[in-house]
Design a protein around this motif. Structure first.
Motif, mmCIF file in Angstrom:
data_model
loop_
_atom_site.group_PDB
_atom_site.id
_atom_site.type_symbol
_atom_site.label_atom_id
_atom_site.label_comp_id
_atom_site.label_asym_id
_atom_site.label_seq_id
_atom_site.Cartn_x
_atom_site.Cartn_y
_atom_site.Cartn_z
ATOM 1 N N GLY A 209 -9.997 51.779 13.635
ATOM 2 C CA GLY A 209 -8.702 51.981 12.994
ATOM 3 C C GLY A 209 -7.589 52.244 13.985
ATOM 4 N N ALA A 210 -7.847 53.102 14.965
ATOM 5 C CA ALA A 210 -6.784 53.467 15.900
ATOM 6 C C ALA A 210 -6.355 52.269 16.729
ATOM 7 N N THR A 211 -7.333 51.463 17.157
ATOM 8 C CA THR A 211 -7.001 50.286 17.969
ATOM 9 C C THR A 211 -6.134 49.323 17.179
ATOM 10 N N ILE A 212 -6.507 49.107 15.911
ATOM 11 C CA ILE A 212 -5.751 48.159 15.088
ATOM 12 C C ILE A 212 -4.323 48.650 14.899
ATOM 13 N N LEU A 213 -4.184 49.935 14.570
ATOM 14 C CA LEU A 213 -2.845 50.442 14.308
ATOM 15 C C LEU A 213 -2.010 50.473 15.579
ATOM 16 N N LYS A 214 -2.687 50.656 16.713
ATOM 17 C CA LYS A 214 -1.941 50.675 17.965
ATOM 18 C C LYS A 214 -1.385 49.287 18.243
ATOM 19 N N LEU A 215 -2.165 48.265 17.892
ATOM 20 C CA LEU A 215 -1.734 46.905 18.187
ATOM 21 C C LEU A 215 -0.728 46.375 17.181
ATOM 22 N N LEU A 216 -0.741 46.935 15.967
ATOM 23 C CA LEU A 216 0.296 46.531 15.012
ATOM 24 C C LEU A 216 1.559 47.192 15.504
ATOM 25 N N ASP A 217 2.613 46.451 15.606
ATOM 26 C CA ASP A 217 3.824 47.075 16.096
ATOM 27 C C ASP A 217 4.589 47.624 14.904
ATOM 28 N N VAL A 218 4.315 48.860 14.543
ATOM 29 C CA VAL A 218 4.905 49.400 13.321
ATOM 30 C C VAL A 218 6.306 49.906 13.608
ATOM 31 N N VAL A 219 7.283 49.449 12.801
ATOM 32 C CA VAL A 219 8.639 49.925 13.026
ATOM 33 C C VAL A 219 9.084 50.900 11.949
ATOM 34 N N HIS A 220 8.436 50.882 10.796
ATOM 35 C CA HIS A 220 8.881 51.766 9.723
ATOM 36 C C HIS A 220 8.645 53.213 10.132
ATOM 37 N N PRO A 221 9.700 54.048 10.114
ATOM 38 C CA PRO A 221 9.572 55.388 10.671
ATOM 39 C C PRO A 221 8.506 56.233 9.961
ATOM 40 N N ALA A 222 8.423 56.123 8.640
ATOM 41 C CA ALA A 222 7.475 56.974 7.931
ATOM 42 C C ALA A 222 6.052 56.493 8.161
ATOM 43 N N ALA A 223 5.900 55.175 8.235
ATOM 44 C CA ALA A 223 4.558 54.640 8.400
ATOM 45 C C ALA A 223 4.026 54.932 9.789
ATOM 46 N N LYS A 224 4.945 55.174 10.736
ATOM 47 C CA LYS A 224 4.491 55.514 12.092
ATOM 48 C C LYS A 224 3.657 56.779 12.081
ATOM 49 N N THR A 225 3.948 57.674 11.139
ATOM 50 C CA THR A 225 3.192 58.926 11.065
ATOM 51 C C THR A 225 1.704 58.640 10.928
ATOM 52 N N LEU A 226 1.381 57.639 10.100
ATOM 53 C CA LEU A 226 -0.026 57.320 9.891
ATOM 54 C C LEU A 226 -0.652 56.804 11.179
ATOM 55 N N VAL A 227 0.123 56.012 11.916
ATOM 56 C CA VAL A 227 -0.399 55.509 13.176
ATOM 57 C C VAL A 227 -0.687 56.683 14.101
ATOM 58 N N ASP A 228 0.217 57.643 14.083
ATOM 59 C CA ASP A 228 0.033 58.804 14.962
ATOM 60 C C ASP A 228 -1.197 59.611 14.598
ATOM 61 N N ILE A 229 -1.444 59.810 13.292
ATOM 62 C CA ILE A 229 -2.620 60.624 12.988
ATOM 63 C C ILE A 229 -3.884 59.870 13.340
ATOM 64 N N ALA A 230 -3.854 58.540 13.206
ATOM 65 C CA ALA A 230 -5.043 57.794 13.598
ATOM 66 C C ALA A 230 -5.282 57.979 15.091
ATOM 67 N N ARG A 231 -4.204 57.975 15.869
ATOM 68 C CA ARG A 231 -4.356 58.161 17.315
ATOM 69 C C ARG A 231 -4.849 59.555 17.631
ATOM 70 N N SER A 232 -4.320 60.546 16.906
ATOM 71 C CA SER A 232 -4.716 61.911 17.236
ATOM 72 C C SER A 232 -6.180 62.110 16.884
ATOM 73 N N GLN A 233 -6.622 61.487 15.791
ATOM 74 C CA GLN A 233 -8.032 61.578 15.424
ATOM 75 C C GLN A 233 -8.881 60.918 16.511
ATOM 76 N N ASP A 234 -8.360 59.823 17.058
ATOM 77 C CA ASP A 234 -9.095 59.109 18.098
ATOM 78 C C ASP A 234 -9.214 59.985 19.338
ATOM 79 N N ALA A 235 -8.116 60.675 19.669
ATOM 80 C CA ALA A 235 -8.143 61.496 20.877
ATOM 81 C C ALA A 235 -8.981 62.748 20.663
ATOM 82 N N GLU A 236 -8.926 63.299 19.459
ATOM 83 C CA GLU A 236 -9.565 64.585 19.211
ATOM 84 C C GLU A 236 -11.065 64.412 19.010
#
Length: 480
Positions: free
Chosen positions: A62-89
């Motif tokens: 999930g994190a890889t996919i969301l990282k590669l999608l270039d998300v511009v919508h400000p609210a939707a970026k939050t979801l990308v961030d939590i996926a990344r934080s889950q990946d890091a944590e």
């Protein structure tokens, strides 16, 4: 007389506010979830992303996919961030966390549309998350650490569960052993840096191997090196910062640093003052042919416990995806060593929490009851999605699961292989409880964050950094 309109913001500024804004943010998050929804679970599909340079990446993470999608919508970026934080944590559960957050929002949409105040919703969600987390802690099963054999089996089960949903699920026995060996060979700190992963094209996946020590591509050659022995026992290693040959400096530097960490010794800049104490040591040095490349292995390094996984495989995308999958598994094993409590995966823990929260919500009056009920319903997205991805009848299986959990079968989850429900704890679908705890807290934090935003103000791009090709008078820009 019309009152003169007050112009507060620069012309062209987007600002949207109020309930429509909330609803549009919620919809944006649904779109993100749609992107990764089908990748969840052992029967999940993979996504092929092609970036601007035309490089293709096939991934299930999930994190890889969301990282590669270039998300511009400000609210939707939050979801990308939590996926990344889950990946890091914790490394795994990135798809689940995105799905959970989006599903929380989807369950809340009717409440928002009926203009229930977001703060009320947020308060209820915080309560529900705390309840859920304490419930996970209460029912998680801790595993005895003293028994090495038992702990090892637990770790292998957790690694296998993490690999279940990846491309290499077929070889999960082989790889889960390898991952556990790799992590077990590290010292107490379990630093990820000490596990190197080298990808060599060609060969079959089963030819992958774990080298206990440092391995790197052969970076030097010299006159008559064919005649030299290819294997030395207990050699001394001089780490020189001298150019012995004109060759890529980068490779050499990397080799040096790795070897210093592992073999001891220190890097010398001249050959003049070589004394015993600056030399590194290791048990065996050998040069081995791996695929088309020659590799040098330093084995049995005294100082740092380090290991290198050499991955083989056909296509480049495939070995890269394998590397990402192993990264997930390694993170999971590290987590399981650090906190030894586990829960059953496969939607079991979500169903149990859902039942618990639903029962709890019936004991409280007022709006909170509805909201905690919505939270409980949202948790069911995980087992439901597992069923959908495997092509099962989700409604049917969820009904069975609800009935089973109501009768007290707390570890029952989706059985992917037989299109039924099964006791996933007995079936060894285990994951560290920290993964679930982190996923729940991150998802509900993200949901609360998106709910608490009721206005977006976007400044127009100033003329200087406007994207090229969209100047004035060009007519409509072509859709890229």
């Amino acid at each position: 007389m019309q009152p003169t309109p007050v112009i507060l913001l620069k012309e062209g500024t987007d600002s949207s506010q109020g309930i429509p804004q909330l609803v549009s943010n919620i919809n944006a998050c649904q779109v993100i979830a749609e992107a990764v929804r089908t990748t969840l679970g052992p029967r999940g599909m993979d996504k092929l992303m092609v970036d601007a340079r035309g490089k293709a990446t096939i991934s299930n993470d999930g994190a890889t996919i969301l990282k590669l999608l270039d998300v511009v919508h400000p609210a939707a970026k939050t979801l990308v961030d939590i996926a990344r934080s889950q990946d890091a944590e914790v490394g795994d559960g990135t798809t689940s966390v995105t799905l959970l957050a989006a599903e929380f929002l989807r369950q809340l949409k009717p409440f928002v549309e009926e203009s229930l105040h977001p703060q009320t919703i947020i308060r209820a969600f915080r309560t529900a998350t705390n309840l859920a987390v304490s419930k996970i802690k209460e029912i998680a099963v801790s595993v005895k650490k003293d028994d090495k054999q038992e702990q090892r089996q637990l770790l292998e089960k957790c690694a296998a569960t993490a690999l279940n949903s990846k491309l290499i699920a077929g070889q999960k026995e082989f790889f889960s052993k390898m991952v556990v060996d790799a992590v077990m060979s590290l010292d107490e700190l379990l630093s990820l840096k000490m596990i190197g992963i080298k990808k060599v094209q060609g060969g079959a996946l089963e030819d992958s191997q774990l080298v206990s020590g440092v391995a790197f591509k052969k970076t030097f050659s010299y006159a008559g090196f064919e005649m030299q022995p290819k294997r030395y026992d207990n050699p001394k290693i001089a780490l020189l910062n001298v150019e012995l040959e004109l060759k890529a400096e980068k490779d050499n530097a990397e080799v040096r640093v790795k070897s210093v960490e592992a073999c001891g010794g220190s890097i010398q800049t001249s050959v003049g003052a070589l004394t015993e104490d600056v030399l590194g040591l290791c048990e065996v040095f050998e040069e081995v042919q791996v695929g088309g490349e020659r590799y040098n292995f330093f084995k049995g390094c005294p100082k740092a416990k380090t290991c290198t996984i050499i991955l083989r495989g056909g296509a480049e995308q495939f070995t890269e995806e394998t590397e990402r999958s192993l990264h997930d598994a390694i993170m999971i094993v590290r987590r399981a060593i650090k906190n030894d409590s586990i829960v059953a995966g496969g939607g079991a823990i979500e169903m149990e929490l859902s039942k618990y929260l639903r029962d709890y919500s019936r004991t409280i009056p007022g709006k909170q009851q509805l909201l905690i009920g919505a939270y409980a319903k949202a948790l069911e997205i995980i087992p439901r999605q597992l069923c959908d991805n495997a092509g099962f009848d989700a409604t049917n299986i969820l009904n069975k699961l609800r009935a089973k959990h109501a009768q007290g079968g707390m570890w029952y989850g989706v059985d992917i292989n037989n299109e039924d429900i099964a006791d996933n704890f007995a079936a060894f679908v285990w994951e560290p409880s920290i993964v679930r705890i982190n996923a729940l807290t991150a998802a509900s934090e993200a949901a609360c964050l998106i709910l608490s935003v009721d206005e977006t103000i976007k400044n127009p791009r100033s003329g200087a950094d406007a994207p090229p090709g969209r100047g004035r008078g060009r007519g409509r820009p072509h859709a890229h």
